[in-house]
Design an enzyme around this catalytic site. Structure first.
Site, PDB file in Angstrom:
ATOM      1  N   ASN A   9       0.877  -1.178   0.000  1.00 22.43           N
ATOM      2  CA  ASN A   9       0.000   0.000   0.000  1.00 22.43           C
ATOM      3  C   ASN A   9       0.913   1.226   0.000  1.00 22.43           C
ATOM      4  O   ASN A   9       1.488   1.565   1.025  1.00 22.43           O
ATOM      5  CB  ASN A   9      -0.898  -0.015   1.247  1.00 22.43           C
ATOM      6  CG  ASN A   9      -1.678   1.277   1.397  1.00 22.43           C
ATOM      7  OD1 ASN A   9      -1.808   2.033   0.436  1.00 22.43           O
ATOM      8  ND2 ASN A   9      -2.196   1.530   2.587  1.00 22.43           N
ATOM      9  N   TRP A  10       1.010   1.848  -1.165  1.00 23.32           N
ATOM     10  CA  TRP A  10       1.968   2.953  -1.289  1.00 23.32           C
ATOM     11  C   TRP A  10       1.407   4.262  -0.731  1.00 23.32           C
ATOM     12  O   TRP A  10       2.127   5.260  -0.670  1.00 23.32           O
ATOM     13  CB  TRP A  10       2.344   3.154  -2.757  1.00 23.32           C
ATOM     14  CG  TRP A  10       3.050   1.992  -3.407  1.00 23.32           C
ATOM     15  CD1 TRP A  10       3.351   0.777  -2.846  1.00 23.32           C
ATOM     16  CD2 TRP A  10       3.539   1.939  -4.740  1.00 23.32           C
ATOM     17  NE1 TRP A  10       3.994  -0.026  -3.752  1.00 23.32           N
ATOM     18  CE2 TRP A  10       4.118   0.661  -4.933  1.00 23.32           C
ATOM     19  CE3 TRP A  10       3.539   2.827  -5.807  1.00 23.32           C
ATOM     20  CZ2 TRP A  10       4.694   0.279  -6.141  1.00 23.32           C
ATOM     21  CZ3 TRP A  10       4.110   2.452  -7.014  1.00 23.32           C
ATOM     22  CH2 TRP A  10       4.690   1.183  -7.170  1.00 23.32           C
ATOM     23  N   LYS A  11       0.147   4.278  -0.400  1.00 25.61           N
ATOM     24  CA  LYS A  11      -0.502   5.500   0.118  1.00 25.61           C
ATOM     25  C   LYS A  11      -0.260   6.661  -0.858  1.00 25.61           C
ATOM     26  O   LYS A  11      -0.221   6.439  -2.056  1.00 25.61           O
ATOM     27  CB  LYS A  11       0.001   5.808   1.530  1.00 25.61           C
ATOM     28  CG  LYS A  11      -0.037   4.572   2.431  1.00 25.61           C
ATOM     29  CD  LYS A  11       0.159   4.884   3.862  1.00 25.61           C
ATOM     30  CE  LYS A  11       0.283   3.561   4.629  1.00 25.61           C
ATOM     31  NZ  LYS A  11       0.164   3.753   6.068  1.00 25.61           N
ATOM     32  N   HIS A  95      -9.277   1.154   4.455  1.00 26.88           N
ATOM     33  CA  HIS A  95      -8.023   1.270   5.208  1.00 26.88           C
ATOM     34  C   HIS A  95      -8.267   2.184   6.411  1.00 26.88           C
ATOM     35  O   HIS A  95      -9.076   3.112   6.341  1.00 26.88           O
ATOM     36  CB  HIS A  95      -6.938   1.857   4.299  1.00 26.88           C
ATOM     37  CG  HIS A  95      -5.589   1.839   4.919  1.00 26.88           C
ATOM     38  ND1 HIS A  95      -5.176   2.807   5.807  1.00 26.88           N
ATOM     39  CD2 HIS A  95      -4.566   0.962   4.812  1.00 26.88           C
ATOM     40  CE1 HIS A  95      -3.950   2.529   6.207  1.00 26.88           C
ATOM     41  NE2 HIS A  95      -3.555   1.416   5.621  1.00 26.88           N
ATOM     42  N   GLU A  97      -6.747   4.590   7.565  1.00 19.83           N
ATOM     43  CA  GLU A  97      -6.588   6.033   7.289  1.00 19.83           C
ATOM     44  C   GLU A  97      -7.834   6.587   6.611  1.00 19.83           C
ATOM     45  O   GLU A  97      -8.202   7.746   6.834  1.00 19.83           O
ATOM     46  CB  GLU A  97      -5.320   6.270   6.442  1.00 19.83           C
ATOM     47  CG  GLU A  97      -4.068   6.061   7.282  1.00 19.83           C
ATOM     48  CD  GLU A  97      -2.863   5.553   6.519  1.00 19.83           C
ATOM     49  OE1 GLU A  97      -2.853   5.617   5.274  1.00 19.83           O
ATOM     50  OE2 GLU A  97      -1.923   5.052   7.174  1.00 19.83           O
ATOM     51  N   GLU A 167      -5.250  -5.027  10.428  1.00 16.77           N
ATOM     52  CA  GLU A 167      -4.253  -3.986  10.643  1.00 16.77           C
ATOM     53  C   GLU A 167      -4.560  -3.244  11.934  1.00 16.77           C
ATOM     54  O   GLU A 167      -5.357  -2.298  11.934  1.00 16.77           O
ATOM     55  CB  GLU A 167      -4.285  -2.991   9.480  1.00 16.77           C
ATOM     56  CG  GLU A 167      -3.978  -3.613   8.133  1.00 16.77           C
ATOM     57  CD  GLU A 167      -3.396  -2.576   7.182  1.00 16.77           C
ATOM     58  OE1 GLU A 167      -2.269  -2.786   6.743  1.00 16.77           O
ATOM     59  OE2 GLU A 167      -4.046  -1.558   6.924  1.00 16.77           O
ATOM     60  N   GLY A 173       2.457   2.273  10.585  1.00 23.93           N
ATOM     61  CA  GLY A 173       3.382   3.396  10.419  1.00 23.93           C
ATOM     62  C   GLY A 173       4.059   3.832  11.712  1.00 23.93           C
ATOM     63  O   GLY A 173       4.670   4.893  11.761  1.00 23.93           O
ATOM     64  N   SER A 213       3.557  -2.057  10.332  1.00 22.11           N
ATOM     65  CA  SER A 213       5.001  -2.045  10.536  1.00 22.11           C
ATOM     66  C   SER A 213       5.668  -3.391  10.253  1.00 22.11           C
ATOM     67  O   SER A 213       6.660  -3.749  10.887  1.00 22.11           O
ATOM     68  CB  SER A 213       5.340  -1.555  11.953  1.00 22.11           C
ATOM     69  OG  SER A 213       4.855  -0.235  12.143  1.00 22.11           O
ATOM     70  N   GLY A 234       2.947  -1.140   4.181  1.00 23.56           N
ATOM     71  CA  GLY A 234       3.033   0.283   3.843  1.00 23.56           C
ATOM     72  C   GLY A 234       4.474   0.669   3.556  1.00 23.56           C
ATOM     73  O   GLY A 234       4.997   0.442   2.465  1.00 23.56           O
ATOM     74  N   GLY A 235       5.130   1.250   4.560  1.00 26.94           N
ATOM     75  CA  GLY A 235       6.472   1.812   4.375  1.00 26.94           C
ATOM     76  C   GLY A 235       7.458   0.886   3.678  1.00 26.94           C
ATOM     77  O   GLY A 235       8.183   1.316   2.773  1.00 26.94           O
TER      78      GLY A 235
HETATM   79  C1  PEP Z   1      -0.610   0.157   5.884  1.00 31.10           C
HETATM   80  O1  PEP Z   1      -0.690   1.342   5.646  1.00 31.10           O
HETATM   81  O2  PEP Z   1      -1.487  -0.606   5.452  1.00 31.10           O
HETATM   82  C2  PEP Z   1       0.526  -0.312   6.668  1.00 31.10           C
HETATM   83  C3  PEP Z   1       0.482  -1.515   7.143  1.00 31.10           C
HETATM   84  O3  PEP Z   1       1.562   0.580   6.851  1.00 31.10           O
HETATM   85  P1  PEP Z   1       2.992   0.262   7.543  1.00 31.10           P
HETATM   86  O4  PEP Z   1       3.453  -1.051   6.982  1.00 31.10           O
HETATM   87  O5  PEP Z   1       3.853   1.404   7.128  1.00 31.10           O
HETATM   88  O6  PEP Z   1       2.753   0.193   9.009  1.00 31.10           O
END
Ligand code: PEP
Length: 257
Positions: A9-11, A95, A97, A167, A173, A213, A234-235
């Site tokens: 998930n590149w956001k 998601h 967010e 999640e 994040g 994370s 994500g990251g």
């Molecule tokens: C996400 O945004 O779905 C996510 C899991 O982010 P991160 O891996 O950066 O915590």
């Protein structure tokens, strides 16, 4: 036997040029990744270019959001049909967010899940509790309701094809990953809710990803849990090397299972 699914998930990150470069760096891993399904989720501006760059590879493309209506006066929104048109196979729905900043609810998620299937997309449906909810001991209430309300009215076949992403909001994040046991407990709980809702057979076939994370240093341990079927990343999905490394690790864990 569930094929693990690792999705990035590149956001709101990466221009078209950067996105194309990133996925070009994943083409090698996609050739050797037979035991894991790989998906990338670029921002909507880069979906078409990414789908073109990945054509002929086994990597799928996910949108990060969609509207439930097919067309009309919904400024700023895109429909399932439009996402399929630019080469998407998946869509990430609800998601945290989007729940937190854009008012998404279990009800809007449910409309989107139905519209995704109706338009030919497979949903990656996100659920998870906040830190307050975990500490207040209502994680199961919150996540159980998210699963039940989000999937309400789907056919058994649609439910079986839905990817659920667990999640925990406190892990997204933040660098604070759920432990293997915390994640496994939540995934087993979700599978139990799915069994109540759609039957044991469907529940056994639904892939439940962990997100929060996750990175190359912790994905093997998470994946060793019996109910964790991949990750929503994500990251660590924003660099081809770390996503490719995670793909290799997930494949190795699933091959050894
Ligand atoms: C996400 O945004 O779905 C996510 C899991 O982010 P991160 O891996 O950066 O915590």
């Amino acid at each position: 036997m569930r094929t693990p699914i690792l999705a990035g998930n590149w956001k709101m990150n990466r221009t078209v040029g950067e996105a194309t470069e990133l996925v070009t760096g994943l083409l090698d891993v996609s050739k050797r990744a037979s035991g894991v399904e790989l998906v990338v989720g670029p921002p909507s501006t880069a979906l078409s270019a990414v789908a073109d760059a990945l054509r002929g590879s086994s990597i799928g493309v996910a949108a990060q959001n969609m509207h439930w209506e097919a067309s009309g006066a919904f400024t700023g929104e895109v429909s399932a049909e439009m996402l399929v048109d630019v080469g998407c196979k998946y869509v990430i729905i609800a998601h945290s967010e989007r729940r937190q900043y854009f008012g998404e609810t279990n009800e809007t998620a449910n409309k989107k899940l139905h519209a995704a299937f109706g338009g030919g997309l497979l949903p990656i449906y996100c659920v998870g509790e906040t830190l307050d909810e975990r500490e207040g001991d209502v994680m199961e209430d919150v996540v159980g309701t998210q699963v039940r309300d989000g999937l309400a009215g789907l056919t058994a076949e649609q439910a079986a094809q839905t990817v659920v992403a667990y999640e925990p909001v406190w892990a997204i994040g933040t660098g604070r990953t759920a432990s293997r046991d915390q994640a496994q407990d939540a995934h087993a709980f979700i599978r139990g809710v799915l069994a109540d809702l759609c039957g044991e057979g469907v529940a056994a076939s639904v892939r439940i990803q962990y997100g929060g994370s996750a990175n190359p240093g912790n994905i093997a341990e998470l994946m060793s849990a019996p109910d964790i079927d991949g990750g929503l990343i994500g990251g660590a999905s924003l660099k081809a090397e770390s996503f490719a490394e995670m793909a290799d690790i997930v494949q190795g864990v699933s091959a050894a299972a």
